[in-house]
Structures are given as C-alpha cells and as structure tokens.
Design a protein around this motif. Sequence first.
Motif, PDB file in Angstrom:
ATOM      1  N   ILE A  46     -12.182   6.147  -6.129  1.00 11.96           N
ATOM      2  CA  ILE A  46     -10.834   6.237  -6.282  1.00 11.96           C
ATOM      3  C   ILE A  46      -9.961   5.286  -5.406  1.00 11.96           C
ATOM      4  O   ILE A  46      -9.002   4.302  -5.894  1.00 11.96           O
ATOM      5  N   VAL A  47     -10.638   4.999  -4.153  1.00 13.52           N
ATOM      6  CA  VAL A  47      -9.727   4.079  -3.424  1.00 13.52           C
ATOM      7  C   VAL A  47      -9.803   2.745  -3.929  1.00 13.52           C
ATOM      8  O   VAL A  47      -8.627   2.143  -3.609  1.00 13.52           O
ATOM      9  N   SER A  48     -11.034   2.428  -4.130  1.00 13.21           N
ATOM     10  CA  SER A  48     -11.141   0.817  -4.733  1.00 13.21           C
ATOM     11  C   SER A  48     -10.426   0.653  -6.040  1.00 13.21           C
ATOM     12  O   SER A  48      -9.806  -0.458  -6.023  1.00 13.21           O
ATOM     13  N   THR A  49     -10.359   1.670  -6.924  1.00 16.82           N
ATOM     14  CA  THR A  49      -9.403   1.595  -7.826  1.00 16.82           C
ATOM     15  C   THR A  49      -7.933   1.212  -7.623  1.00 16.82           C
ATOM     16  O   THR A  49      -7.238   0.306  -8.065  1.00 16.82           O
ATOM     17  N   LEU A  50      -7.399   2.155  -6.788  1.00 15.32           N
ATOM     18  CA  LEU A  50      -5.974   2.017  -6.289  1.00 15.32           C
ATOM     19  C   LEU A  50      -5.955   0.569  -5.412  1.00 15.32           C
ATOM     20  O   LEU A  50      -4.760  -0.088  -5.699  1.00 15.32           O
ATOM     21  N   ILE A  51      -6.777   0.136  -4.783  1.00 20.51           N
ATOM     22  CA  ILE A  51      -6.548  -1.070  -4.124  1.00 20.51           C
ATOM     23  C   ILE A  51      -6.641  -2.141  -4.926  1.00 20.51           C
ATOM     24  O   ILE A  51      -5.684  -3.257  -5.119  1.00 20.51           O
ATOM     25  N   ILE A  52      -7.505  -2.374  -6.044  1.00 20.09           N
ATOM     26  CA  ILE A  52      -7.634  -3.265  -7.041  1.00 20.09           C
ATOM     27  C   ILE A  52      -6.213  -3.446  -7.793  1.00 20.09           C
ATOM     28  O   ILE A  52      -5.630  -4.575  -7.870  1.00 20.09           O
ATOM     29  N   GLU A  53      -5.918  -2.198  -8.286  1.00 20.45           N
ATOM     30  CA  GLU A  53      -4.805  -2.357  -9.170  1.00 20.45           C
ATOM     31  C   GLU A  53      -3.528  -2.661  -8.355  1.00 20.45           C
ATOM     32  O   GLU A  53      -2.437  -3.222  -8.744  1.00 20.45           O
ATOM     33  N   THR A  54      -3.507  -2.180  -7.423  1.00 18.56           N
ATOM     34  CA  THR A  54      -2.229  -2.308  -6.368  1.00 18.56           C
ATOM     35  C   THR A  54      -2.204  -3.982  -5.831  1.00 18.56           C
ATOM     36  O   THR A  54      -1.231  -4.560  -5.683  1.00 18.56           O
ATOM     37  N   PHE A  55      -3.346  -4.496  -5.590  1.00 13.18           N
ATOM     38  CA  PHE A  55      -3.404  -5.914  -5.572  1.00 13.18           C
ATOM     39  C   PHE A  55      -2.840  -6.851  -6.598  1.00 13.18           C
ATOM     40  O   PHE A  55      -1.881  -7.710  -6.341  1.00 13.18           O
ATOM     41  N   GLU A  56      -3.186  -6.414  -7.738  1.00 10.69           N
ATOM     42  CA  GLU A  56      -2.426  -6.713  -9.169  1.00 10.69           C
ATOM     43  C   GLU A  56      -1.107  -6.675  -9.084  1.00 10.69           C
ATOM     44  O   GLU A  56      -0.375  -7.614  -9.601  1.00 10.69           O
ATOM     45  N   PHE A  57      -0.633  -5.692  -8.882  1.00  9.57           N
ATOM     46  CA  PHE A  57       0.726  -5.453  -8.773  1.00  9.57           C
ATOM     47  C   PHE A  57       1.720  -6.356  -7.786  1.00  9.57           C
ATOM     48  O   PHE A  57       2.715  -6.923  -8.245  1.00  9.57           O
ATOM     49  N   PHE A  58       1.053  -6.624  -6.683  1.00 11.25           N
ATOM     50  CA  PHE A  58       1.763  -7.450  -5.654  1.00 11.25           C
ATOM     51  C   PHE A  58       1.437  -8.832  -6.130  1.00 11.25           C
ATOM     52  O   PHE A  58       2.091  -9.586  -5.371  1.00 11.25           O
ATOM     53  N   GLN A  59       0.637  -9.178  -6.860  1.00  8.12           N
ATOM     54  CA  GLN A  59       0.583 -10.478  -7.381  1.00  8.12           C
ATOM     55  C   GLN A  59       1.891 -10.845  -8.215  1.00  8.12           C
ATOM     56  O   GLN A  59       2.298 -12.174  -8.430  1.00  8.12           O
ATOM     57  N   ARG A  60       2.412  -9.843  -8.734  1.00  7.10           N
ATOM     58  CA  ARG A  60       3.664 -10.238  -9.547  1.00  7.10           C
ATOM     59  C   ARG A  60       4.906  -9.636  -8.897  1.00  7.10           C
ATOM     60  O   ARG A  60       6.024 -10.295  -9.114  1.00  7.10           O
ATOM     61  N   VAL A  61       4.826  -8.738  -7.934  1.00 10.37           N
ATOM     62  CA  VAL A  61       6.106  -8.231  -7.059  1.00 10.37           C
ATOM     63  C   VAL A  61       5.860  -8.376  -5.744  1.00 10.37           C
ATOM     64  O   VAL A  61       4.762  -8.288  -5.006  1.00 10.37           O
ATOM     65  N   SER A  62       6.872  -9.231  -5.018  1.00 10.13           N
ATOM     66  CA  SER A  62       6.912  -9.222  -3.801  1.00 10.13           C
ATOM     67  C   SER A  62       6.618  -7.837  -2.910  1.00 10.13           C
ATOM     68  O   SER A  62       7.366  -7.002  -3.176  1.00 10.13           O
ATOM     69  N   ILE A  63       5.674  -8.013  -1.977  1.00  9.36           N
ATOM     70  CA  ILE A  63       5.656  -6.846  -1.165  1.00  9.36           C
ATOM     71  C   ILE A  63       6.716  -6.329  -0.412  1.00  9.36           C
ATOM     72  O   ILE A  63       7.115  -4.999  -0.010  1.00  9.36           O
ATOM     73  N   PHE A  64       7.505  -7.532   0.154  1.00 13.04           N
ATOM     74  CA  PHE A  64       8.733  -7.030   0.883  1.00 13.04           C
ATOM     75  C   PHE A  64       9.739  -6.538   0.200  1.00 13.04           C
ATOM     76  O   PHE A  64      10.415  -5.667   0.539  1.00 13.04           O
ATOM     77  N   GLU A  65      10.056  -6.823  -1.115  1.00 10.86           N
ATOM     78  CA  GLU A  65      10.979  -6.277  -2.077  1.00 10.86           C
ATOM     79  C   GLU A  65      10.471  -4.898  -2.261  1.00 10.86           C
ATOM     80  O   GLU A  65      11.236  -3.871  -2.406  1.00 10.86           O
ATOM     81  N   TYR A  66       8.982  -4.434  -2.369  1.00 14.95           N
ATOM     82  CA  TYR A  66       8.747  -3.305  -2.635  1.00 14.95           C
ATOM     83  C   TYR A  66       8.721  -2.334  -1.524  1.00 14.95           C
ATOM     84  O   TYR A  66       9.260  -1.165  -1.745  1.00 14.95           O
ATOM     85  N   LEU A  67       8.595  -2.750  -0.588  1.00 11.78           N
ATOM     86  CA  LEU A  67       8.821  -1.923   0.771  1.00 11.78           C
ATOM     87  C   LEU A  67      10.223  -1.526   1.343  1.00 11.78           C
ATOM     88  O   LEU A  67      10.480  -0.576   1.710  1.00 11.78           O
ATOM     89  N   PHE A  68      10.886  -2.527   0.929  1.00 14.36           N
ATOM     90  CA  PHE A  68      12.357  -2.553   1.438  1.00 14.36           C
ATOM     91  C   PHE A  68      13.354  -2.571   0.616  1.00 14.36           C
ATOM     92  O   PHE A  68      14.543  -2.537   1.128  1.00 14.36           O
TER      93      PHE A  68
END
Length: 311
Positions: A46-68
């Motif tokens: 479960i954790v590895s799936t979340l990390i892999i798919e989340t990494f793909e999301f941050f390839q498209r969206v800035s992590i700064f934009e997401y967090l703030f």
Amino acid sequence: MPQRIRKGQSIQQWIGESRKRNVRDKSMPILLMMASLISVMATLGIVSTLIIETFEFFQRVSIFEYLFGTEWYPFSSGNPTFGVLPLLMGTLKVTFIAICVAVPLGLAAAIYLSEYATERTRRIMKPILEVLSGVPTIVYGFFALTFVTPILQIFIPSLKLFNALSPGIVVGIMILPSIISLSEDAMNAVPNSIREGALALGATKLEVSLKVVIPAALSGIVASIVLAISRAIGETMIVSLAGGATPTFDMNITGSIQTMTAYIVQVSSGDAGFGTTIYYSMFAVGFTLFVFTLLMNVVAHTISKRFREEY
C-alpha cells in the motif's frame, strides 16, 4: 517434557505420535511468521503504491503549489489548481468539531461507567454504547444530512444544507465508543488501593476520579483520544454525504466543504480518467492523509510513553 507412554500403547505408536507432535511444534512458528509477513507485505504494498503514484503526480504539479496553494479546482477546464490547503482545512474543521463533541461526552461516560455505575448498570449500558460502533457510516451520513442538519437550521438559519457542523457532530457521535471503551479500560486498570488511599485521606468520589484515577490512566486515555482523532480524520461517507464538495480555505463551518477523503471518493467514482493528473492527485491526497495518520500515531506513542504510570 516428553509424553509418557499410555497403557496399551506400543513403542512404535509412541514414537509416531512424538514425531507428529514435533512436526506440529516446528511448523506452527513458520505458519505464524507467514501470517505476520502477509500483513507486513500488505502494508509495504500500500505504501509503495502511494509513493509511486504520488511521485508521478509531482512530476506534473509543483510540490510547492500542492503544499501551499489555497485553491483546489482540479476539474477546471481553463486553469486547474492543486493547492491541498482547502481540503486540509475541511478535514481539520470536521475533526475539530468531532473532538469537541466526543472527548467531553466520552470521558464523562467512561468516568461514570468506571467509578460510579453499578456492575448491573455497566453490563447494560456498555453494550448499548458500543452498538454505535457497529452502525454503518453511510447510515450516519444520511442521519447527519436528513436529521441533524434540519434541526441545526432551526437554531442557525444561515446554515447551508451541506456544511461542516453537521458531519462534525455526527463524526463525534461515531467515535464515542472508541473513547469510552478504551478510557474505561484504562481507568479500570488503576488499582483499587490507590482509590481507597485517596478516600481515606478525605477526598470525595469526584476528587478521586478527577485527581487520582484520570492522571493514573492518562496514557490510555490519551491513546483513545488520538485513535479517535485518527478515525475522524479518515472518515469518508459522513463527510461525503453531509459535508458537500466545495473546497474552501476559510474558518466558516456553516457552508459547504470538502475533505481529503471526500475528494478521493469523488475521483474514484469515475470523475477522472486513468492516467490523468486528476487521477494521480487522488494518490497524492491519500499519501497526505497517510502521513497525517502516521504522525498522529507517533504523537500518541510519545505522549503515552511520557505519561505512563507504573504501579
């Protein structure tokens, strides 16, 4: 210790039974270890799936934009935004209201059951209270939408049909059994000699409950509250049905909101295609929720260890 030979049993039969017992004794630890590994592997998966798919999301969206970012409009056709703070704010509003409802009522009920109720009363009331934990959350959701909200609108005319107050109250009702049951168990674990000593010194029943029993059982009480908070953060159906689907970054509890779990439900119901940014945003929100729950567990462990009393 070797098994003795029974009357009428031959040496060969005794040796055969001893070998079977040895095989069972050696195989059971292996089977138990495999059962433990299954749960560990499921967690890692479960954790590895979340990390892999989340990494793909941050390839498209800035992590700064997401967090703030303070705007969450992923379905906008013109300029989609992915600031998670509105979803986080909605989750925190519901959780805060739920805790304000559940903690005072839960602790009061636990003190009564542990310190004041007779054994007969305890046997009757505790199962009734624990029935709340068996009610499906979708029933709680419709209860909040069709019963609690209309009642609240009588006293708060500005309250919208979808709001944060109603699901927050109902989530608080839902997590009551967790606080009551675990807190009462922690209070019952306090030795009676401590109560008797305080009573012998002239303390009243209420003073013994508040100044002796609760401090002694504080680690278990804190653990029950943190467990209830984690469940309130992860609640899905109640907030999806009664909270609405409008992510807003404000402190208003009378208007429509959207929590992190409600957004995951919205996306997973088919509103986004596979492989799109919106699809991957579901995993990013889920990973954020996972981090929140993990932090809550770490805090609970730290606080429980800090306040644990040894008797």
